[in-house]
Write an enzyme that holds these catalytic residues in place. Structure first.
Site, PDB file in Angstrom:
ATOM      1  N   ASN A  37       0.796  -1.215   0.000  1.00 38.12           N
ATOM      2  CA  ASN A  37       0.000   0.000   0.000  1.00 38.12           C
ATOM      3  C   ASN A  37       0.837   1.277   0.000  1.00 38.12           C
ATOM      4  O   ASN A  37       1.680   1.467   0.862  1.00 38.12           O
ATOM      5  CB  ASN A  37      -0.910  -0.001   1.239  1.00 38.12           C
ATOM      6  CG  ASN A  37      -2.179   0.793   1.023  1.00 38.12           C
ATOM      7  OD1 ASN A  37      -2.381   1.365  -0.041  1.00 38.12           O
ATOM      8  ND2 ASN A  37      -3.035   0.803   2.016  1.00 38.12           N
ATOM      9  N   HIS A 122     -14.352  -4.791  10.545  1.00 38.84           N
ATOM     10  CA  HIS A 122     -13.973  -3.483  11.080  1.00 38.84           C
ATOM     11  C   HIS A 122     -15.181  -2.624  11.390  1.00 38.84           C
ATOM     12  O   HIS A 122     -15.771  -2.033  10.475  1.00 38.84           O
ATOM     13  CB  HIS A 122     -13.129  -2.723  10.044  1.00 38.84           C
ATOM     14  CG  HIS A 122     -11.738  -3.238   9.885  1.00 38.84           C
ATOM     15  ND1 HIS A 122     -10.741  -2.458   9.352  1.00 38.84           N
ATOM     16  CD2 HIS A 122     -11.188  -4.428  10.154  1.00 38.84           C
ATOM     17  CE1 HIS A 122      -9.618  -3.147   9.311  1.00 38.84           C
ATOM     18  NE2 HIS A 122      -9.863  -4.342   9.808  1.00 38.84           N
ATOM     19  N   HIS A 224      -2.346   0.462  16.334  1.00 35.37           N
ATOM     20  CA  HIS A 224      -1.633   0.909  15.149  1.00 35.37           C
ATOM     21  C   HIS A 224      -0.280   1.551  15.427  1.00 35.37           C
ATOM     22  O   HIS A 224       0.059   2.623  14.874  1.00 35.37           O
ATOM     23  CB  HIS A 224      -2.515   1.865  14.327  1.00 35.37           C
ATOM     24  CG  HIS A 224      -2.467   1.575  12.855  1.00 35.37           C
ATOM     25  ND1 HIS A 224      -1.831   2.401  11.973  1.00 35.37           N
ATOM     26  CD2 HIS A 224      -2.921   0.527  12.140  1.00 35.37           C
ATOM     27  CE1 HIS A 224      -1.925   1.881  10.749  1.00 35.37           C
ATOM     28  NE2 HIS A 224      -2.568   0.735  10.822  1.00 35.37           N
ATOM     29  N   GLU A 248      -3.776  -5.044  19.158  1.00 39.38           N
ATOM     30  CA  GLU A 248      -2.863  -5.207  18.024  1.00 39.38           C
ATOM     31  C   GLU A 248      -1.886  -4.048  17.915  1.00 39.38           C
ATOM     32  O   GLU A 248      -2.269  -2.895  18.131  1.00 39.38           O
ATOM     33  CB  GLU A 248      -3.695  -5.286  16.741  1.00 39.38           C
ATOM     34  CG  GLU A 248      -2.907  -5.380  15.462  1.00 39.38           C
ATOM     35  CD  GLU A 248      -3.811  -5.363  14.238  1.00 39.38           C
ATOM     36  OE1 GLU A 248      -3.304  -5.067  13.156  1.00 39.38           O
ATOM     37  OE2 GLU A 248      -5.035  -5.613  14.393  1.00 39.38           O
ATOM     38  N   GLU A 274       1.906  -7.402  11.119  1.00 38.90           N
ATOM     39  CA  GLU A 274       1.472  -7.091   9.751  1.00 38.90           C
ATOM     40  C   GLU A 274       2.541  -6.354   8.956  1.00 38.90           C
ATOM     41  O   GLU A 274       2.543  -6.402   7.724  1.00 38.90           O
ATOM     42  CB  GLU A 274       0.174  -6.302   9.744  1.00 38.90           C
ATOM     43  CG  GLU A 274       0.297  -4.876  10.233  1.00 38.90           C
ATOM     44  CD  GLU A 274      -1.038  -4.139  10.190  1.00 38.90           C
ATOM     45  OE1 GLU A 274      -1.064  -3.014   9.665  1.00 38.90           O
ATOM     46  OE2 GLU A 274      -2.027  -4.695  10.697  1.00 38.90           O
ATOM     47  N   ARG A 295       0.406 -11.695  12.856  1.00 37.60           N
ATOM     48  CA  ARG A 295      -0.422 -10.903  11.940  1.00 37.60           C
ATOM     49  C   ARG A 295       0.081 -10.861  10.503  1.00 37.60           C
ATOM     50  O   ARG A 295      -0.533 -10.239   9.646  1.00 37.60           O
ATOM     51  CB  ARG A 295      -0.497  -9.459  12.453  1.00 37.60           C
ATOM     52  CG  ARG A 295      -1.341  -9.258  13.668  1.00 37.60           C
ATOM     53  CD  ARG A 295      -2.807  -9.237  13.305  1.00 37.60           C
ATOM     54  NE  ARG A 295      -3.165  -8.039  12.570  1.00 37.60           N
ATOM     55  CZ  ARG A 295      -4.077  -8.019  11.593  1.00 37.60           C
ATOM     56  NH1 ARG A 295      -4.664  -9.144  11.233  1.00 37.60           N
ATOM     57  NH2 ARG A 295      -4.368  -6.903  10.959  1.00 37.60           N
ATOM     58  N   HIS A 324      -3.405 -10.710   8.501  1.00 33.48           N
ATOM     59  CA  HIS A 324      -3.761  -9.370   8.048  1.00 33.48           C
ATOM     60  C   HIS A 324      -4.627  -9.482   6.789  1.00 33.48           C
ATOM     61  O   HIS A 324      -4.233 -10.117   5.819  1.00 33.48           O
ATOM     62  CB  HIS A 324      -2.453  -8.633   7.748  1.00 33.48           C
ATOM     63  CG  HIS A 324      -2.559  -7.175   7.497  1.00 33.48           C
ATOM     64  ND1 HIS A 324      -1.708  -6.509   6.622  1.00 33.48           N
ATOM     65  CD2 HIS A 324      -3.383  -6.233   8.016  1.00 33.48           C
ATOM     66  CE1 HIS A 324      -2.020  -5.219   6.623  1.00 33.48           C
ATOM     67  NE2 HIS A 324      -3.031  -5.039   7.441  1.00 33.48           N
ATOM     68  N   ASP A 328      -6.260  -3.620   1.267  1.00 31.85           N
ATOM     69  CA  ASP A 328      -5.062  -3.518   0.436  1.00 31.85           C
ATOM     70  C   ASP A 328      -4.342  -4.847   0.273  1.00 31.85           C
ATOM     71  O   ASP A 328      -3.260  -4.891  -0.334  1.00 31.85           O
ATOM     72  CB  ASP A 328      -4.113  -2.415   0.929  1.00 31.85           C
ATOM     73  CG  ASP A 328      -3.772  -2.506   2.413  1.00 31.85           C
ATOM     74  OD1 ASP A 328      -2.665  -2.937   2.754  1.00 31.85           O
ATOM     75  OD2 ASP A 328      -4.644  -2.180   3.238  1.00 31.85           O
ATOM     76  N   TRP A 414       1.868   6.509  12.116  1.00 32.21           N
ATOM     77  CA  TRP A 414       0.460   6.554  11.702  1.00 32.21           C
ATOM     78  C   TRP A 414      -0.227   5.292  12.100  1.00 32.21           C
ATOM     79  O   TRP A 414       0.314   4.184  11.963  1.00 32.21           O
ATOM     80  CB  TRP A 414       0.330   6.779  10.199  1.00 32.21           C
ATOM     81  CG  TRP A 414      -1.089   6.742   9.750  1.00 32.21           C
ATOM     82  CD1 TRP A 414      -2.073   7.674   9.987  1.00 32.21           C
ATOM     83  CD2 TRP A 414      -1.762   5.649   9.088  1.00 32.21           C
ATOM     84  NE1 TRP A 414      -3.257   7.278   9.486  1.00 32.21           N
ATOM     85  CE2 TRP A 414      -3.099   6.031   8.911  1.00 32.21           C
ATOM     86  CE3 TRP A 414      -1.313   4.410   8.595  1.00 32.21           C
ATOM     87  CZ2 TRP A 414      -4.023   5.217   8.287  1.00 32.21           C
ATOM     88  CZ3 TRP A 414      -2.225   3.569   7.978  1.00 32.21           C
ATOM     89  CH2 TRP A 414      -3.579   3.979   7.835  1.00 32.21           C
TER      90      TRP A 414
HETATM   91  C1  CS2 Z   1      -4.459  -2.222   9.599  1.00 29.78           C
HETATM   92  C2  CS2 Z   1      -4.414  -1.929   8.150  1.00 29.78           C
HETATM   93  O1  CS2 Z   1      -6.067  -3.835   9.084  1.00 29.78           O
HETATM   94  C3  CS2 Z   1      -5.194  -3.487   9.873  1.00 29.78           C
HETATM   95  O2  CS2 Z   1      -4.922  -4.116  10.897  1.00 29.78           O
HETATM   96  O3  CS2 Z   1      -3.353  -2.118  10.353  1.00 29.78           O
HETATM   97  O4  CS2 Z   1      -5.576  -1.302   7.832  1.00 29.78           O
HETATM   98  C4  CS2 Z   1      -3.265  -1.080   7.700  1.00 29.78           C
HETATM   99  O5  CS2 Z   1      -3.376   0.201   8.187  1.00 29.78           O
HETATM  100  C5  CS2 Z   1      -3.228  -1.060   6.195  1.00 29.78           C
HETATM  101  O6  CS2 Z   1      -3.199  -2.346   5.728  1.00 29.78           O
HETATM  102  C6  CS2 Z   1      -2.012  -0.310   5.684  1.00 29.78           C
HETATM  103  O7  CS2 Z   1      -1.916  -0.463   4.336  1.00 29.78           O
HETATM  104 MG    MG Z   2      -3.289  -3.465  11.968  1.00 30.42          MG
END
Ligand code: CS2
Ligand code: MG
Length: 414
Positions: A37, A122, A224, A248, A274, A295, A324, A328, A414
Site C-alpha cells: 500500500n 472493522h 496501530h 494489536e 502485519e 499478523r 492481516h 489492500d 500513523w
Molecule cells: C491495519 C491496516 O487492518 C489493519 O490491521 O493495520 O488497515 C493497515 O493500516 C493497512 O493495511 C495499511 O496499508
Molecule cells: Mg493493523
C-alpha cells in the site's frame, strides 16, 4: 513444465493492486498478490525489471527452490518490497501446482483442519452512536467477531474510523465501514494525534460496547503502532476488564523488546506482525512468548512457503495465526490466506475487510463468507481469476497512506 511468461499487472478497481500472472509452456496460469500500500510501483518495478526475467524457462514445479533462489540469490534480503515480490512468485507457483494436481490449494497444504475460518470485521465510529450502528451492521452481515475503532474527542480523524473527516471510500464499497485508508493524492494527508486523549478515551469506549453488546462477542482493537512501551502496558491493563480477543500493534514493531514491558503489566492478548516480512522478525517474540497472534499476510511475508514456516515455528509456542486482511490485500492474497488458514493446526482468526464490487468483478474470487466464516471453494488452485478488460478500464492512480503528527507538529507513527 517451464515458466513461459510472467506479467506484472497494475490496476485500480477502487484501490491500487499489483498482481503477478505466471503462465507455463503448457498453459497453466498462476496468480500472486504483490500489493504494498502506497508503494505499489516499487514492487511492480522490482518484479518486472529484476524477477520476471529470471523466471523464464524455470521449472514451475520447483516452488521451494525458486523461493530460495529469489531470497538468497538477491543478496539484499528481506524488506517489504523484496518480500512482496517473492510472495507473488511463490503464490503464483503454488496456484499452478494445485491446478496441475486438479485440487484446491489447501489440499496440497495438508487438507482441511476446520470447516471455515472465523473472521473479524472493522466496526468504527467517531462517536458511540455511530460505532454501535457499525457493530450492528457487521452483526447483521454475519460477522461473529468485531474490531472496534473509535474517534477520540478533540481529534478530527483517527486511524480506522471510516467516518472521520479525512476518510475516503473505494468505488461504491460499503462507504462508512470498509473504507480505504490510502487517499488518492499526490502527497500523504497529514493527521494529528494525541496519545493521552486516546488512552483516557478508549477504555470508556470498550466499557460502553460491552454494556451494549454483552460479554461474549469477541472484540479486537488496533493501536496501530502509536504507543510507547509503558503507554501500551497501561492501555493493555485498562482494557483487561473488557476481555479483548486481542490488542494489536500497540508499539512500533522495530522495538520488539518493548513487548517485555507490556507483558509485565497486562494479560490482554497481543497481536503483532502485519509489517513484518520474515521469520527472523518473530524469533524473540516467539521464544519469549511475547505475542499470542501472528499478523503477517502471505502478500508481505514472502508467500505461502514462508508464512507456513512462520506458523509452524509459532505452533511450538502455542501462538496462533491472525492474518492481516484489509482491503489492500487483494482477493489473490486473501484467497492464499484462506487456503493456508484452513489447513494449519494453529489457526486463530482471519481479518476480513470486504473488497469493493469492482474489485470482486476483476478478480472473481470463489471463496465464500457465511455465518461469520470464510471458506475456500473446491476450484483447483487458489480459485481466483483476473479480468484484463476490467483492469485496463481502471488504471493505477497515485495514492498514499496518511502520515501522523503530534499536536506540536512532531512526526509520529500513523
Ligand atoms: C491495519 C491496516 O487492518 C489493519 O490491521 O493495520 O488497515 C493497515 O493500516 C493497512 O493495511 C495499511 O496499508
Ligand atoms: Mg493493523
Amino acid at each position: 513444465m517451464q515458466v513461459a511468461n510472467a506479467e506484472v499487472l497494475v490496476a485500480n478497481p477502487g484501490r491500487n493492486f499489483v498482481t503477478l500472472r505466471v503462465t507455463t509452456d503448457d498453459g497453466f496460469v498462476g496468480l500472486g498478490d504483490a500489493t504494498l500500500n502506497g508503494r505499489e510501483l516499487a514492487v511492480a518495478a522490482y518484479l518486472s525489471e529484476h524477477v520476471a526475467p529470471l523466471l523464464m524457462g524455470r521449472d514451475a514445479h520447483q516452488v521451494e527452490d525458486t523461493w530460495q533462489y529469489l531470497y538468497r540469490g538477491a543478496y539484499w534480503r528481506r524488506g517489504p518490497v523484496t518480500m512482496a515480490a517473492v510472495a507473488a512468485v511463490d503464490t503464483a507457483l503454488w496456484d499452478i501446482k494445485a491446478k496441475v494436481a486438479g485440487l484446491p490449494l489447501y489440499q496440497l497444504l495438508g487438507g482441511r483442519s476446520r470447516s471455515g475460518l472465523l473472521v473479524y470485521g472493522h466496526a468504527s465510529g467517531m462517536d458511540l452512536r455511530e460505532l454501535f450502528e457499525s457493530v450492528r451492521e457487521h452483526l447483521e452481515k454475519g460477522y461473529r467477531a468485531i474490531r472496534v475503532q473509535a474517534g477520540v474527542p478533540g481529534l478530527s480523524s483517527v486511524y480506522g474510523v471510516a467516518s472521520s473527516k479525512n476518510a475516503s471510500v473505494g468505488d461504491g464499497g460499503d462507504a462508512r465501514y470498509d473504507y480505504e485508508p490510502a487517499r488518492r493524492s499526490a502527497v500523504p494527508v497529514e493527521e494529528r494525534w494525541d496519545t493521552r486523549a486516546y488512552l483516557r478515551h478508549i477504555p470508556t469506549v470498550f466499557e460502553a460496547v460491552r454494556n451494549e453488546f454483552g460479554p461474549e462477542l469477541p472484540l479486537l482493537h488496533d493501536a496501530h503502532h502509536r504507543l510507547t512501551p509503558i503507554q501500551a502496558a497501561k492501555l493493555g491493563k485498562s482494557l483487561e476488564p473488557y476481555d479483548l480477543f486481542w490488542l494489536e500493534d500497540p508499539t512500533p514493531a522495530e522495538n520488539q523488546a518493548a513487548l517485555r514491558r507490556v507483558r509485565e503489566h497486562t494479560t490482554t492478548p497481543l497481536a503483532i506482525g502485519e509489517v513484518f516480512n520474515s521469520i527472523w522478525d518473530y524469533r524473540e517474540l516467539f521464544e519469549e512468548q511475547l505475542i499470542d497472534y501472528v499478523r503477517s499476510a502471505v502478500t508481505h511475508a514472502g508467500g505461502i512457503t514462508a508464512l507456513r514456516r512462520i506458523f509452524d515455528y509459532a505452533s511450538v509456542y502455542q501462538i496462533k495465526s491472525g492474518v492481516h486482511g484489509p482491503t489492500d490485500i487483494s482477493p489473490v492474497g486473501l484467497a492464499a490466506a484462506i487456503h493456508l488458514g484452513i489447513a494449519i493446526p494453529n489457526f486463530g482468526i482471519q481479518e476480513y475487510m470486504r473488497h469493493s464490487p469492482t474489485t470482486n468483478e476483476l478478480f472473481r474470487p470463489s471463496y465464500t463468507f457465511a455465518d461469520g466464516t470464510l471458506a475456500p471453494s473446491e476450484a483447483p488452485g487458489l480459485g481466483v481469476d483476473y479480468d484484463d478488460t476490467i483492469a485496463q478500464a481502471h488504471p493505477y492512480q497515485a495514492a498514499y497512506l496518511p502520515v501522523n503528527r503530534l499536536l506540536d507538529g512532531s512526526m509520529h507513527d500513523w
